[in-house]
Design a protein around this motif. Structure first.
Motif, PDB file in Angstrom:
ATOM      1  N   PHE A  86       0.900  -1.091  -0.014  1.00 29.12           N
ATOM      2  CA  PHE A  86      -0.006   0.203  -0.064  1.00 29.12           C
ATOM      3  C   PHE A  86       0.931   1.192   0.103  1.00 29.12           C
ATOM      4  O   PHE A  86       1.878   1.265   0.775  1.00 29.12           O
ATOM      5  CB  PHE A  86      -0.808   0.009   1.019  1.00 29.12           C
ATOM      6  N   MET A  87       0.494   2.171  -1.111  1.00 25.51           N
ATOM      7  CA  MET A  87       1.313   3.424  -0.981  1.00 25.51           C
ATOM      8  C   MET A  87       0.217   4.480  -0.587  1.00 25.51           C
ATOM      9  O   MET A  87      -0.795   4.649  -1.372  1.00 25.51           O
ATOM     10  CB  MET A  87       2.097   3.621  -2.236  1.00 25.51           C
ATOM     11  N   TYR A  88       0.703   5.180   0.382  1.00 25.21           N
ATOM     12  CA  TYR A  88      -0.408   6.423   0.714  1.00 25.21           C
ATOM     13  C   TYR A  88       0.297   7.780   0.562  1.00 25.21           C
ATOM     14  O   TYR A  88      -0.406   8.729   0.420  1.00 25.21           O
ATOM     15  CB  TYR A  88      -0.839   6.463   2.265  1.00 25.21           C
ATOM     16  N   ARG A  89       1.727   7.807   0.400  1.00 21.02           N
ATOM     17  CA  ARG A  89       2.733   8.971   0.082  1.00 21.02           C
ATOM     18  C   ARG A  89       2.760   9.245  -1.075  1.00 21.02           C
ATOM     19  O   ARG A  89       3.993   8.617  -1.374  1.00 21.02           O
ATOM     20  CB  ARG A  89       3.635   9.106   1.144  1.00 21.02           C
ATOM     21  N   MET A  90       2.513   9.977  -1.880  1.00 20.03           N
ATOM     22  CA  MET A  90       2.988  10.216  -3.427  1.00 20.03           C
ATOM     23  C   MET A  90       3.882  11.596  -3.268  1.00 20.03           C
ATOM     24  O   MET A  90       3.264  12.434  -3.615  1.00 20.03           O
ATOM     25  CB  MET A  90       1.963  10.346  -4.202  1.00 20.03           C
ATOM     26  N   GLN A  91       4.951  11.559  -3.180  1.00 23.23           N
ATOM     27  CA  GLN A  91       5.875  12.719  -3.275  1.00 23.23           C
ATOM     28  C   GLN A  91       6.207  13.305  -4.598  1.00 23.23           C
ATOM     29  O   GLN A  91       6.010  14.504  -5.036  1.00 23.23           O
ATOM     30  CB  GLN A  91       7.131  12.591  -2.450  1.00 23.23           C
ATOM     31  N   SER A  92       6.590  12.572  -5.602  1.00 24.68           N
ATOM     32  CA  SER A  92       7.088  12.937  -6.723  1.00 24.68           C
ATOM     33  C   SER A  92       6.649  11.927  -7.919  1.00 24.68           C
ATOM     34  O   SER A  92       6.518  10.789  -7.618  1.00 24.68           O
ATOM     35  CB  SER A  92       8.505  13.271  -6.715  1.00 24.68           C
ATOM     36  N   VAL A  93       6.816  12.470  -9.251  1.00 25.01           N
ATOM     37  CA  VAL A  93       6.484  11.155 -10.166  1.00 25.01           C
ATOM     38  C   VAL A  93       7.725  10.449 -10.280  1.00 25.01           C
ATOM     39  O   VAL A  93       7.559   9.415 -10.280  1.00 25.01           O
ATOM     40  CB  VAL A  93       6.694  12.306 -11.614  1.00 25.01           C
ATOM     41  N   ASP A  94       8.899  11.020  -9.805  1.00 25.28           N
ATOM     42  CA  ASP A  94      10.077  10.130  -9.989  1.00 25.28           C
ATOM     43  C   ASP A  94       9.968   9.081  -9.095  1.00 25.28           C
ATOM     44  O   ASP A  94      10.323   7.773  -9.112  1.00 25.28           O
ATOM     45  CB  ASP A  94      11.316  10.665  -9.561  1.00 25.28           C
TER      46      ASP A  94
END
Length: 106
Positions: A86-94
């Motif tokens: 599970f990913m909840y933190r999307m900081q950047s496209v990279d």
């Protein structure tokens, strides 16, 4: 990015031969979800074969309970025989690109 209903998503999860994929969980009026979707569209432009679908969490009562989704946006990476990631933190496209890249290389 194809949008799946709860039943379509359950069917896809249960078909292990389809291979690993990710599902982007969102709500329509969530500003952070809209930003995340734009980042995912950039990634899909670079990697059109990325196995990624989306679903509106408002229409996934069974799965949201089963998977214990705590907030949106959320990206769930599913692989047969492995724990869901599970990913909840999307900081950047990279960062998103690096985290989703293993789905393409399988």
């Amino acid at each position: 990015m194809q949008e799946l209903t709860q039943q379509e998503l359950i069917d896809r999860v249960n078909h292990e031969e389809e291979g690993p994929f990710a599902v982007f969980l969102f709500t329509p009026f969530c500003g952070t979800c809209q930003i995340t979707e734009r980042m995912l569209e950039i990634i899909r432009t670079m990697q059109p074969d990325l196995p990624l679908v989306k679903s509106n969490i408002n229409f996934l009562p069974q799965l949201s309970r089963e998977w214990q989704i705590t907030s949106v946006p959320c990206i769930v990476m599913l692989e047969a025989g492995k724990e869901k990631t599970f990913m909840y933190r999307m900081q950047s496209v990279d960062e998103l690109y690096r985290r989703l890249l293993p789905l393409i290389n399988n």
